[in-house]
Design an enzyme around this catalytic site. Structure first.
Site, PDB file in Angstrom:
ATOM      1  N   LYS A  59       0.887  -1.170   0.000  1.00  0.00           N
ATOM      2  CA  LYS A  59       0.000   0.000   0.000  1.00  0.00           C
ATOM      3  C   LYS A  59       0.917   1.210   0.000  1.00  0.00           C
ATOM      4  O   LYS A  59       1.563   1.523   1.019  1.00  0.00           O
ATOM      5  CB  LYS A  59      -0.906   0.001   1.236  1.00  0.00           C
ATOM      6  CG  LYS A  59      -1.777   1.239   1.317  1.00  0.00           C
ATOM      7  CD  LYS A  59      -2.534   1.332   2.621  1.00  0.00           C
ATOM      8  CE  LYS A  59      -3.019   2.762   2.820  1.00  0.00           C
ATOM      9  NZ  LYS A  59      -3.720   2.950   4.098  1.00  0.00           N
ATOM     10  N   ALA A  86      -9.304   5.486   3.325  1.00  0.00           N
ATOM     11  CA  ALA A  86      -9.161   6.601   4.274  1.00  0.00           C
ATOM     12  C   ALA A  86     -10.375   7.525   4.304  1.00  0.00           C
ATOM     13  O   ALA A  86     -11.038   7.754   3.293  1.00  0.00           O
ATOM     14  CB  ALA A  86      -7.924   7.440   3.992  1.00  0.00           C
ATOM     15  N   GLY A  87     -10.631   8.029   5.506  1.00  0.00           N
ATOM     16  CA  GLY A  87     -11.671   9.033   5.704  1.00  0.00           C
ATOM     17  C   GLY A  87     -13.039   8.471   6.027  1.00  0.00           C
ATOM     18  O   GLY A  87     -13.963   9.223   6.326  1.00  0.00           O
TER      19      GLY A  87
END
Lengths: 269, 65
Positions: A109, A197-198
């Site tokens: 990643k 993410a988020g």
């Protein structure tokens, strides 16, 4: 008595990443859990088949690395090491190479961070590092924004998966730019896209899946929940729901109301 | 000689990276190494001689997002 057979359930297409098939569409981070046991229980409850991990400086006295790798090894999941905290191509490439040796996997990643406050990806650095690593045989999963031109260049470089952010890491704001994420999905219909993410709530994950995203990568929303194990299960169900909704086909919104009850036969008219 | 080990000043008599890992009692640990920002594979640690001022990173598996 009439027995009505339930409608046949559509067979789910597996998620395919770099030629490997997965049945779960949730990738789970392993950081910030209250305890190792809760981490393990959350991984199981999430039904994830891929977990993210990192590399950090070893403390010779504590030897944390051995304990952690033994723990994570017991979970029978694919490991996806990250390059979190890297601020340059050189750092990201060196970290990826170290991860490949430690975890015996070419999967990475790839994070190249532009700003330590916003954790926004450095897109030029990301592309540079991706090119180096792809040439060296890595399977790169790049953490990026929803930028179309970088997406195109990453695919040209050889990335078979893209991971746009929903919102900055750790914010839990959900999909901050939904229209751009929809555009990205429409523009690259055949590339696996993972929101990374988020994501703060199962509803955020379900919405991304309804948009047609292939999977969700998240960490904090589960790890920092009051009950991480139950939250892991909630995310698994939401992702399934969003995926099923996308496959089933959502109705188009309409400007005007339209009665769902038949008009023909309306009484008192 | 003086080196920088994982961001901190460190004094060592080790001649190479492999010896440094042994002196740090990391022989049985799962670690990966880098010298001055470049990855050094496990089988290359003997060949990498240490010099004064070298920056060494010794990393290990850890939780991550």
């Amino acid at each position: 008595m009439n027995i009505i057979d339930p409608a046949p359930v559509r067979k789910e297409t597996p998620l395919k990443l770099y030629g490997e098939e997965f049945h779960s569409r949730l990738l789970l981070g392993t950081a910030q859990y209250p305890s190792p046991k809760i981490l393990c229980d959350a991984v199981k409850a999430s039904r994830t088949e891929i977990v993210t991990i990192s590399l950090r400086r070893e403390n010779a006295r504590q030897k944390e690395g051995r304990k952690f790798i033994d723990l994570i090894g017991s979970l029978d999941v694919r490991l996806l090491p990250n390059t979190a905290g890297c601020n340059s191509v050189k750092e990201a490439v060196a970290t990826a190479e170290m991860a490949r040796e430690l975890f015996d996997t070419p999967w990475i990643k790839l994070e190249v961070i532009a700003n330590n406050d916003t954790l926004q990806p450095d897109l030029l650095g990301l592309l540079g590092a991706a090119r180096v690593l792809l040439r060296d045989g890595f399977k790169v999963l790049p953490y990026m924004t929803e930028d179309l031109s970088i997406a195109e260049k990453l695919i040209e470089a050889g990335c078979e998966v893209l991971m746009p952010w929903g919102a900055p890491i750790g914010t839990g704001q959900g999909l901050r730019n939904p229209e751009a994420l929809k555009t990205l999905r429409a523009y690259f219909p055949d590339i696996p896209l993972i929101i990374d993410a988020g994501i703060g709530a199962p509803s955020h994950a379900a919405l991304a899946m309804e948009f047609g995203y292939d999977a969700i990568l998240l960490n904090t929303a589960v790890a920092k929940a009051h009950d991480p194990v139950t939250m892991a299960k909630a995310f698994a169900l939401a992702i399934d729901a969003g995926r099923n909704a996308h496959v089933a086909g959502l109705m188009e919104p309409r400007d005007m109301a339209a009665p769902s009850t038949p008009i023909a036969g309306t009484p008192f008219t | 000689m003086k080196i920088e080990l994982n961001g901190e000043a460190h004094h060592t008599e080790a001649e190479n990276l492999a010896e440094l890992c042994q002196l740090l009692e990391l022989g049985d640990s799962k670690v990966a190494t880098a010298l001055n920002g470049m990855f050094v594979p496990e089988d290359g640690r003997h060949a990498h001689l240490l010099r004064d001022g070298d920056k060494i990173e010794i990393l290990t598996p850890r939780e991550g997002g």
